[in-house]
Write a protein that holds these residues in place. Structure first.
Motif, PDB file in Angstrom:
ATOM      1  N   ALA A   1     -28.355  28.510  40.390  1.00 41.03           N
ATOM      2  CA  ALA A   1     -28.609  27.240  41.177  1.00 41.03           C
ATOM      3  C   ALA A   1     -29.008  26.010  41.000  1.00 41.03           C
ATOM      4  O   ALA A   1     -28.484  24.923  41.191  1.00 41.03           O
ATOM      5  N   LEU A   2     -29.692  25.610  39.834  1.00 42.10           N
ATOM      6  CA  LEU A   2     -30.015  24.583  38.787  1.00 42.10           C
ATOM      7  C   LEU A   2     -28.537  23.721  38.243  1.00 42.10           C
ATOM      8  O   LEU A   2     -28.219  22.818  38.535  1.00 42.10           O
ATOM      9  N   SER A   3     -28.065  25.032  38.261  1.00 42.75           N
ATOM     10  CA  SER A   3     -26.325  24.189  37.011  1.00 42.75           C
ATOM     11  C   SER A   3     -25.676  23.322  38.776  1.00 42.75           C
ATOM     12  O   SER A   3     -25.067  22.306  38.367  1.00 42.75           O
ATOM     13  N   ALA A   4     -26.032  24.349  39.618  1.00 44.25           N
ATOM     14  CA  ALA A   4     -24.820  24.015  41.279  1.00 44.25           C
ATOM     15  C   ALA A   4     -26.143  23.261  41.627  1.00 44.25           C
ATOM     16  O   ALA A   4     -25.774  22.556  43.249  1.00 44.25           O
ATOM     17  N   ASN A   5     -26.997  22.492  41.130  1.00 39.71           N
ATOM     18  CA  ASN A   5     -28.089  21.557  41.851  1.00 39.71           C
ATOM     19  C   ASN A   5     -28.426  21.364  42.779  1.00 39.71           C
ATOM     20  O   ASN A   5     -28.923  21.161  43.825  1.00 39.71           O
ATOM     21  N   ASP A   6     -28.937  22.860  42.887  1.00 41.74           N
ATOM     22  CA  ASP A   6     -29.807  23.446  44.132  1.00 41.74           C
ATOM     23  C   ASP A   6     -31.138  24.021  43.882  1.00 41.74           C
ATOM     24  O   ASP A   6     -31.232  25.058  43.375  1.00 41.74           O
ATOM     25  N   HIS A   7     -31.664  22.912  43.663  1.00 40.72           N
ATOM     26  CA  HIS A   7     -33.097  23.148  43.221  1.00 40.72           C
ATOM     27  C   HIS A   7     -34.278  24.058  43.940  1.00 40.72           C
ATOM     28  O   HIS A   7     -34.855  24.574  42.966  1.00 40.72           O
ATOM     29  N   ALA A   8     -34.630  24.118  45.090  1.00 37.95           N
ATOM     30  CA  ALA A   8     -35.211  24.629  46.231  1.00 37.95           C
ATOM     31  C   ALA A   8     -34.124  25.829  45.879  1.00 37.95           C
ATOM     32  O   ALA A   8     -35.142  27.032  45.444  1.00 37.95           O
ATOM     33  N   GLU A   9     -33.387  26.439  45.541  1.00 40.32           N
ATOM     34  CA  GLU A   9     -32.087  27.933  45.477  1.00 40.32           C
ATOM     35  C   GLU A   9     -32.961  28.401  44.263  1.00 40.32           C
ATOM     36  O   GLU A   9     -33.467  29.269  43.534  1.00 40.32           O
ATOM     37  N   ALA A  10     -33.049  27.642  42.675  1.00 43.61           N
ATOM     38  CA  ALA A  10     -33.519  27.627  41.664  1.00 43.61           C
ATOM     39  C   ALA A  10     -35.119  27.884  42.001  1.00 43.61           C
ATOM     40  O   ALA A  10     -35.678  28.713  40.712  1.00 43.61           O
ATOM     41  N   VAL A  11     -36.013  27.213  42.357  1.00 42.77           N
ATOM     42  CA  VAL A  11     -37.421  27.554  42.247  1.00 42.77           C
ATOM     43  C   VAL A  11     -37.825  28.770  43.186  1.00 42.77           C
ATOM     44  O   VAL A  11     -38.502  29.878  42.572  1.00 42.77           O
ATOM     45  N   ASN A  12     -37.279  28.909  44.210  1.00 39.24           N
ATOM     46  CA  ASN A  12     -36.727  30.356  44.660  1.00 39.24           C
ATOM     47  C   ASN A  12     -36.641  31.940  44.277  1.00 39.24           C
ATOM     48  O   ASN A  12     -37.720  32.687  44.031  1.00 39.24           O
TER      49      ASN A  12
END
Length: 720
Positions: free
Chosen positions: A678-689
């Motif tokens: 998710a971080l690689s996809a720039n989806d920070h909210a999903e990464a933190v979750n």
């Protein structure tokens, strides 16, 4: 018929007895005679005698608030409904049935202006037969000072006279320690204004079904109630001075009121006696019952239990003894059937008899347990009464049941694992069979503590074949459910057992297992050494498939140590051996792990190629946990190849599968990888979750990976 004359139906054969009694009692005519189909009774509307027969209750009564409230509610019901209410107070020996009944009766004595009747029916007396109802009825008539010459001869007529006397009175009748419903039925009052409390060690099913009695089952005291009882007898200061000893003392007495009272009496008699000293005496399980004895039969736990035990049929008594040999805390119907060498249907009937005598408790349908002191008593009876050979045969049947059931469950959890060959039982048993993964997992979860207890028993008794084969059969479950400490301890003993048997293959397999358990507990160097030792033995024995598995374990362990190149070499050795032996599942697992290591050395195309090939093989075999590993590794490959959205898809599938099969550590690992994608996809909210979910699981598992995930979360810029 006049207002004072009642016709009461017979309780016997309805025959005319031709017995007539008439006379004058305190100036009022009392007449009783039997007629065809019944008994005619003429009685006074009110006799001046007011019996007060309830014995003195124990002043130190504690707890039982809910039970007291139920009795009081029944009393209020008699006032509101104008009916006889019968409360059947049931429970095991020493549980406090009589004490509860007498305490309540004394507390509410003013609610019964016409008096109370009490009789000990001696239903489980060790020295005499249960009291005949005729004797009890006669005693009640004597309490009303009915002259002997005015009392009819037959039980039916006496019972009718008794019922008629109390019919218009507001009375409490306490029928204590009854054997069964038939013993108390003639003692139930007539009219609509009385209350009856019946105490018994038996389940009074007939009384509940026919007379509508309210069942009140007494269980063991709560911890707080037990502590209060102990403190009330020996003083709060002594309990507070030794809180740990007091807590252990309560558990050793199984929170049984009689046992606690005996211990308290002994302790109160000597101010210098420490609770720790009493605990030390009671810790010896086989000597515990002897310590719970004040020298009189009524205050001797063993004797009190024996009264219920002796009332059992021989077959039920045998089952009671044999369950005492069971090492676990509870037992299922199939396990009890194996112990007894009987059908499950027959055992259910016998357990029902034990339950009716309150000698065993049903935890849930099909599962039963003793409280600790009854377990000790059952074992004591088994050692005293069972032939040594018969006892050993029973335990062997039980171990065979657990071994073959656990083996069958493991085949559902890990069907492509190289199986062992459990020995065929000398006496046939009916082990559990499982239709799918979830059913097997549920059984192992329910029986886990019993299986551990069985293994510990085999270790203690040097039953070496059972030790290593039971441990092997539980290994997959212990790994996936994170019982790594138990897995380590039992497997260490299993290796010793296999070595004593001279079974090098078994010892090597358990050594490889121990290496895996060590690795899960982050003892990787020792784990690698064990796997290497196992591989050498397999090589000497010419067992190439097992040698390949050992190579595979070493590959995985080296990868976890960061020794990726060495790990790849071991993985390739495993793959070559599996291919040579045409082991499709072995090839799939080796390909998956080799692919994982290719990714760790930066060769992501090779990573993807190996794992995709592994996934195709695994899907043919339907091995969910292996598929989940492979999906997770494919996700890693896609992320590193710059395709994070595809990576997230594979990681989500892996997380779901790991969750389905109950592999928490692996679920946390996969969800952490989902966060990376998710971080690689720039989806920070999903990464933190995702990282937060993984962090929570790792914290629960006390794993070092939790710190790494927290650092990743902290490194992300905070957003509003």
């Amino acid at each position: 018929m006049s207002d004072t004359e009642q016709h009461v139906g017979t309780t016997g054969d309805g025959m005319a007895h031709g017995n007539v009694v008439s006379g004058n009692v305190e100036g009022i005519v009392v007449q009783a005679h039997t007629v065809e189909g019944g008994v005619n009774i003429t009685v006074p509307e009110r006799n001046a005698v007011v019996p007060r027969q309830v014995p003195t209750f124990i002043p130190a009564f504690v707890g039982r608030r809910a039970e007291l409230e139920k009795l009081t509610a029944a009393l209020d019901e008699t006032i509101g409904a104008g009916m006889v209410v019968v409360s059947a107070v049931e429970g095991s020996a020493g549980i406090g049935k009589t004490t509860l009944a007498l305490y309540w009766a004394r507390k509410y004595s003013d609610r019964f202006p016409d008096g109370q009747l009490y009789v000990n029916l001696a239903g489980f007396d060790p020295t005499s037969e249960p009291m005949e109802p005729a004797v009890a009825v006669r005693g009640f008539l004597d309490a009303f000072e009915i002259p002997p010459s005015r009392i009819p001869a037959s039980l039916d007529a006496q019972a009718a006279l008794y019922r008629s006397i109390v019919a218009q009175r507001r009375m409490l009748i306490v029928l204590d320690n009854c054997r069964d419903s038939a013993q108390v039925r003639p003692l139930l009052p007539g009219g609509t204004s009385c209350m009856v409390i019946v105490t018994s060690r038996s389940r009074l099913e007939g009384l509940i079904a026919r007379e509508g009695a309210r069942r009140l089952v007494l269980g063991l005291l709560s911890l707080e109630e037990a502590r209060t009882l102990l403190a009330s007898r020996i003083g709060d200061d002594r309990v507070e001075a030794e809180p740990s000893a007091a807590a252990e003392l309560i558990e050793l007495c199984a929170r049984l009121p009689l046992a606690l009272s005996i211990v308290a009496s002994r302790t109160a008699g000597s101010a210098k006696l420490r609770l720790a000293d009493v605990v030390a005496e009671l810790r010896d399980r086989r000597a515990r019952l002897a310590e719970l004895d004040l020298g009189e039969v009524e205050v001797n736990v063993q004797a009190v239990f024996s009264w219920s035990y002796r009332a059992l049929t021989p077959e039920a008594a045998r089952l009671f003894r044999l369950i005492g040999l069971h090492p676990g805390l509870d037992i299922s119907t199939p396990a009890a059937a194996a112990l007894a060498g009987l059908s499950a249907a027959r055992v259910k009937a016998l357990i029902r008899e034990l339950g009716n005598a309150h000698l065993i408790e049903e935890l849930e349908p099909g599962r039963y347990q003793f409280h600790d002191l009854l377990r000790v008593y059952a074992l004591d009876r088994a050692l005293a009464e069972e032939d040594t050979g018969a006892g050993k045969a029973a335990v062997t049947r039980m171990l065979d049941f657990y071994l073959h059931s656990a083996f069958a469950a493991d085949r559902q959890l890990y069907p492509h694992r190289e199986p062992i060959t459990p020995a065929v039982p000398d006496t046939p048993v009916e082990p559990r069979r499982f239709t799918d993964y979830d059913e097997a997992m549920a059984w192992l979860t329910t029986e886990y503590l019993n299986l551990i207890a069985a293994v510990e028993y085999t270790i203690e008794e040097r039953l070496d074949r059972y030790t290593w084969q039971l441990t092997w059969s539980m290994s997959t479950f212990m790994d996936r459910q994170l019982h790594w400490r138990d897995w380590t301890a039992n497997t260490e003993k299993a290796i010793e057992a296999a070595n004593r048997l001279g079974d090098r293959e078994a010892a090597a397999r358990m050594t490889c297992n121990l290496g895996h358990a060590y690795a899960q507990r982050e003892r990787t160097p020792a784990a690698l050494e064990l796997a290497g030792h196992a591989r050498e033995i397999f090589h000497e024995l010419g067992e190439e498939v097992y040698e390949a598995h050992a190579y595979h374990s070493m590959c995985w362990m080296l990868g976890r140590q960061g020794r990726y190149v060495e790990g790849l070499e071991m993985g390739k050795n495993a793959l070559a051996l599996h291919r040579r032996n045409h082991s499709r599942f072995g090839q799939a697992e080796a390909l998956n792990t080799v692919g994982w290591l290719y990714g760790l050395v930066g060769e992501y195309e090779q990573n993807l190629t190996c794992c995709v090939e592994a996934l195709a093989l695994l899907k043919e075999m339907g091995q969910r946990h292996s598929i989940a590993f492979t999906l997770d590794h494919i996700g890693d490959a896609y992320r590193h190849l710059g395709r994070p959205v595809e990576a997230m898809k594979y990681h989500r599938e892996a997380v779901e599968l790991f969750h389905q099969v109950g592999m928490a550590f692996e679920e946390a690992t996969a969800v952490a990888h989902l966060g990376d994608a998710a971080l690689s996809a720039n989806d920070h909210a999903e990464a933190v979750n995702a990282w937060g979910r993984g962090h929570k699981i790792f914290v629960q598992l006390e794993r070092s990976e939790a710190k790494e995930l927290q650092e990743k979360i902290d490194a992300l810029p905070k957003t509003d």
